[in-house]
Each structure stands twice: as structure tokens, then as C-alpha cells.
Design a protein around this motif. Structure first.
Motif, short mmCIF file in Angstrom:
data_model
loop_
_atom_site.label_atom_id
_atom_site.label_comp_id
_atom_site.label_asym_id
_atom_site.label_seq_id
_atom_site.Cartn_x
_atom_site.Cartn_y
_atom_site.Cartn_z
N LYS A 128 0.83 -1.21 0.00
CA LYS A 128 0.00 0.00 0.00
C LYS A 128 0.86 1.27 0.00
N ARG A 129 2.16 1.08 -0.15
CA ARG A 129 3.11 2.19 -0.14
C ARG A 129 3.36 2.67 -1.57
N TYR A 130 3.43 3.98 -1.74
CA TYR A 130 3.72 4.57 -3.06
C TYR A 130 4.91 5.51 -2.91
N LEU A 131 6.03 5.13 -3.53
CA LEU A 131 7.25 5.94 -3.48
C LEU A 131 7.32 6.83 -4.71
N ILE A 132 7.36 8.13 -4.48
CA ILE A 132 7.39 9.10 -5.58
C ILE A 132 8.70 9.88 -5.54
N THR A 158 11.76 13.51 -2.82
CA THR A 158 11.07 12.21 -2.74
C THR A 158 10.02 12.24 -1.64
N ALA A 159 8.97 11.45 -1.86
CA ALA A 159 7.89 11.38 -0.87
C ALA A 159 7.33 9.96 -0.83
N ASN A 160 6.77 9.62 0.31
CA ASN A 160 6.16 8.31 0.51
C ASN A 160 4.70 8.53 0.94
N TYR A 161 3.78 7.92 0.19
CA TYR A 161 2.36 7.99 0.54
C TYR A 161 1.84 6.59 0.81
N TYR A 162 0.99 6.49 1.83
CA TYR A 162 0.45 5.18 2.22
C TYR A 162 -1.07 5.23 2.11
N TYR A 163 -1.62 4.22 1.43
CA TYR A 163 -3.07 4.17 1.23
C TYR A 163 -3.72 3.34 2.32
N SER A 164 -4.62 3.96 3.05
CA SER A 164 -5.31 3.27 4.14
C SER A 164 -6.63 3.98 4.44
N GLU A 165 -7.66 3.20 4.72
CA GLU A 165 -8.98 3.73 5.07
C GLU A 165 -9.50 4.72 4.03
N GLY A 166 -9.27 4.39 2.75
CA GLY A 166 -9.83 5.17 1.65
C GLY A 166 -9.12 6.47 1.34
N LYS A 167 -7.89 6.67 1.90
CA LYS A 167 -7.16 7.92 1.60
C LYS A 167 -5.66 7.68 1.59
N PHE A 168 -4.95 8.62 0.98
CA PHE A 168 -3.49 8.58 0.94
C PHE A 168 -2.93 9.52 2.01
N THR A 169 -2.05 8.98 2.84
CA THR A 169 -1.42 9.78 3.89
C THR A 169 0.06 9.95 3.56
N GLU A 170 0.55 11.18 3.63
CA GLU A 170 1.98 11.42 3.40
C GLU A 170 2.76 10.94 4.63
N VAL A 171 3.69 10.04 4.41
CA VAL A 171 4.50 9.47 5.49
C VAL A 171 5.75 10.32 5.69
N TYR A 172 6.43 10.62 4.60
CA TYR A 172 7.59 11.49 4.66
C TYR A 172 7.78 12.22 3.34
N ASN A 173 8.55 13.29 3.39
CA ASN A 173 8.81 14.11 2.21
C ASN A 173 10.14 14.83 2.48
N TYR A 174 11.16 14.53 1.69
CA TYR A 174 12.47 15.13 1.94
C TYR A 174 13.28 15.16 0.64
N GLU A 175 14.51 15.65 0.72
CA GLU A 175 15.38 15.79 -0.45
C GLU A 175 16.59 14.88 -0.34
N ILE A 176 16.82 14.12 -1.40
CA ILE A 176 18.01 13.25 -1.48
C ILE A 176 19.13 14.03 -2.17
N HIS A 177 20.30 14.06 -1.55
CA HIS A 177 21.47 14.69 -2.16
C HIS A 177 22.43 13.59 -2.61
N THR A 178 22.82 13.61 -3.88
CA THR A 178 23.78 12.60 -4.36
C THR A 178 25.11 13.26 -4.72
N ASN A 179 26.17 12.48 -4.56
CA ASN A 179 27.51 13.03 -4.84
C ASN A 179 28.00 12.65 -6.24
N ASN A 180 29.29 12.83 -6.47
CA ASN A 180 29.87 12.59 -7.79
C ASN A 180 29.81 11.13 -8.23
N MET A 181 29.54 10.20 -7.32
CA MET A 181 29.42 8.79 -7.68
C MET A 181 27.97 8.28 -7.61
N GLY A 182 27.03 9.18 -7.41
CA GLY A 182 25.63 8.79 -7.34
C GLY A 182 25.25 8.14 -6.02
#
Length: 354
Positions: A37-41, A65-89
Motif C-alpha cells: 500500500k506504499r507509493y514511493l514518488i 522524494t515522498a512516501n504515501y500510504y493508502y489506508s482507510e480510503g485515503k493517501f497519507t503522506e508518510v515522509y517528504n524530503y530531499e536526497i542529495h547525491t555526490n559525484n558517484m551517485g
């Protein structure tokens, strides 16, 4: 005679039912989390890149990136943050350079820091005279840890810390298929079954998109309904405490697994130990489900026993056995949990006089 048999069967049935209810209500706290029920965006665009038979993120990027979880007929945002990558990914703010003595952290999403900005960045790129390299990537297991170590072997790696959970033992090598990569770059091409989805989350609310994904996914699942029903029934039976507890005990104490994935992952563990000898350390991370169930999983017990047979460099980080260190609607640590993990790792470094 027949009456006695019937009474015996009824007595056994009620006894087992009582034990199951007692375990469910009083002994163990039920966690109803379902990863399906998890949706990773991820912010639409280039996110992951395949490199031969493994992957990293794309280098030098900030990826929302954000994570939404579907439960009881709605999507709830679990987390929302920024991924930083370096020169090697890799998921860390600092670039890494050749010719500098380094400590490499290998691991899965816990090491990457999924769910919060990377806890590895608490090191600010260095620990004493060592350069820090974050080799944590979501969804990976020991086989992929070995492949990433080879990919990074041109760096002067002096110490390796393998941070792992029991589930890593059953993971295969994986990369991203063309459909997943296309979906991440253009959300209009998503089918709903990719598991990783692109969307311009910095500009738009994804609720409508999530509903579309769920509806598409449901239609596909209906086509394979029989398999799903059979799988659900099997899962329900295997998760009954009257089945699970004795089965885990027997597996942990008497069963030597010949599972192909587990054998391959142990081969990777052995190769890494042979390569680094006394300079490789294994850190067993406790999973949320193990805290909820108040017991280690079969995989955790099995991997612990076998690693301890190969090396004495074995540690544990238990997140204080506190569920507050994890998200309610996700199996990953929250920011508090990752600070706890960082403290645990620092203590191990100090204990080893590194």
C-alpha cells in the motif's frame, strides 16, 4: 469412541484458538503495515542509473522524494524530503576522492537513510583522518553490497562496515527495468505496478496521480486475482502465531537453509571477509517488526549465527527497542531513529579505536 475423538478435536481447536487470541491481544502488538500500500514518488526526471548488473542514483543531484500510504480510503503522506547525491551517485552531500584513506559503509535503505535526509551526512564527509563513503542503496542485499564494493574499489578503502537487516539475506541482485525508468522520467507513462514513480512533486499535489496509480494497479491485480487470493491465504496461515512461533523455533535451531538467494548472499559475505579480514565489521540493525514482535526473525537469527562463525567483528544497533524511532506507516526509521543509528555507529568506531 467417536465422541471422545470429536471432543479431543474440539478441545485442541479451542486450545489453539485461545493461544492465538492470547498472543494477538496480550503478547504481541499487531503491526498492520502492508508495503504493497506504499507509493514511493521521486521528482520526475533522471533518478536511478543502471551500471552493469547493479545501480546507483544519478550523480550530483537533489531529488525530492515522498512516501504515501493508502489506508482507510485515503493517501497519507508518510515522509517528504530531499536526497542529495555526490559525484558517484551515492546518497551523501560530499563528493569522494581517490587517494584518501576511507571508511566504506555498505548496506540497504537503512544505510542510505531512506525516510530522512542521509544520517551519513552527520559525519560531514570525514571521521578523523578517514573519508566517509555511503554505500547504502535501497532494496539491496549482500550480493549487491559486494558489487558496489568492486565499483568503489579504486578508492583507498581501509575499513568496511556492513550494516544489514535480516531481510537482506533473501534479496536478489536487482536493477531498474526500462518501464520503471520511463515512469520515473515521465509520470504519464506509469502503469501503477512499477513501485517507483516519477511526478513533479515540487509543483503539484500528487493526490490525483496517486488515485490513478491505485486504480490502474487494481485493474492489473484483478486479472491475476486467483494467484493473489492463494498468496493471501498462504500468508494469513503462515502468520498465525500458532504456526509462526514453533516454525521459527525449528528453523532457527535445526534447519540449515539451502535457499538459493541465501546461499548466494552468504558467498558474498565470505568474499568480503576474505578481502578485508580484520578490517570489516558487521552491524546487525533491528527491524521495526522485530521490536513489535519482541523477537528476532528467522533470517536475523540465521544470519547472526553464520556471520559470528566467520568473524568476531559483529555488532548490533537496536534503536533502543523503541517504536518511536520508526515511522508509524513505514518500516524505516524516522529522523530520530537515524540519529540513534548514527550514535550507535559512532560508539562502535570508538570501541574499535578507529
Amino acid at each position: 469412541m467417536i465422541k471422545n475423538k470429536v471432543l479431543l478435536i474440539i478441545s485442541i481447536t479451542f486450545s489453539l484458538l485461545f493461544i492465538e487470541i492470547f498472543c494477538t491481544v496480550f503478547l504481541f502488538k499487531k503491526d498492520n503495515y502492508d508495503y504493497k500500500k506504499r507509493y514511493l514518488i521521486f521528482n520526475e526526471g533522471k533518478v536511478f542509473r543502471n551500471i552493469e548488473n547493479f545501480f546507483t542514483y544519478h550523480p550530483n543531484k537533489k531529488i525530492k522524494t515522498a512516501n504515501y500510504y493508502y489506508s482507510e480510503g485515503k493517501f497519507t503522506e508518510v515522509y517528504n524530503y530531499e536526497i542529495h547525491t555526490n559525484n558517484m551517485g551515492l546518497v551523501q552531500k560530499n563528493d569522494i576522492s581517490e587517494g584518501i584513506s576511507s571508511i566504506l559503509f555498505l548496506g540497504d535503505s537503512f544505510t542510505e537513510g531512506q525516510g530522512s535526509e542521509s544520517w551519513i551526512d552527520y559525519f560531514e564527509g570525514n571521521y578523523k583522518d578517514y573519508q566517509i563513503i555511503n554505500g547504502g542503496l535501497l532494496g539491496t542485499g549482500f550480493q549487491q553490497f559486494e558489487l558496489l564494493e568492486k565499483f568503489l574499489s579504486r578508492y583507498d578503502i581501509k575499513k568496511v562496515f556492513v550494516l544489514f537487516i535480516g531481510d537482506d539475506l533473501r534479496r536478489n541482485i536487482f536493477g531498474f527495468n526500462p518501464q520503471q525508468l520511463e515512469c520515473l522520467e515521465d509520470h504519464s507513462t506509469c502503469l501503477g505496478t512499477e513501485g517507483f514513480y516519477g511526478f513533479p512533486i515540487e509543483k503539484k499535489n500528487p493526490q490525483k496521480f496517486l488515485t490513478q496509480l491505485k486504480n490502474k494497479k487494481s485493474l492489473i491485480e484483478e486479472e491475476i486475482n486467483f494467484k493473489l487470493i492463494r498468496r493471501k491465504i498462504k500468508s494469513m496461515i503462515s502468520n498465525l502465531y500458532i504456526i509462526k512461533i514453533p516454525l521459527d523455533f525449528l528453523r532457527s535451531n535445526f534447519y540449515e537453509s539451502k535457499n538459493e538467494k541465501m546461499v548466494k548472499n552468504f558467498n558474498s559475505i565470505k568474499k568480503l571477509i576474505k578481502l578485508y579480514e580484520k578490517d570489516i565489521f558487521f552491524v546487525h540493525l533491528k527491524m521495526k517488526a522485530e521490536i513489535t514482535n519482541k523477537k528476532k526473525s528467522y533470517e536475523s537469527i540465521y544470519v547472526e549465527k553464520n556471520i559470528k562463525d566467520l568473524t568476531s567483528n559483529y555488532y548490533e544497533c537496536k534503536f533502543d527497542n523503541d517504536l518511536k524511532n520508526f515511522y508509524v506507516l513505514d518500516s524505516h526509521p524516522n529522523s530520530k531513529g537515524y540519529k540513534n543509528l548514527f550514535t550507535c555507529v559512532i560508539n562502535i568506531l570508538k570501541n574499535e579505536n578507529i
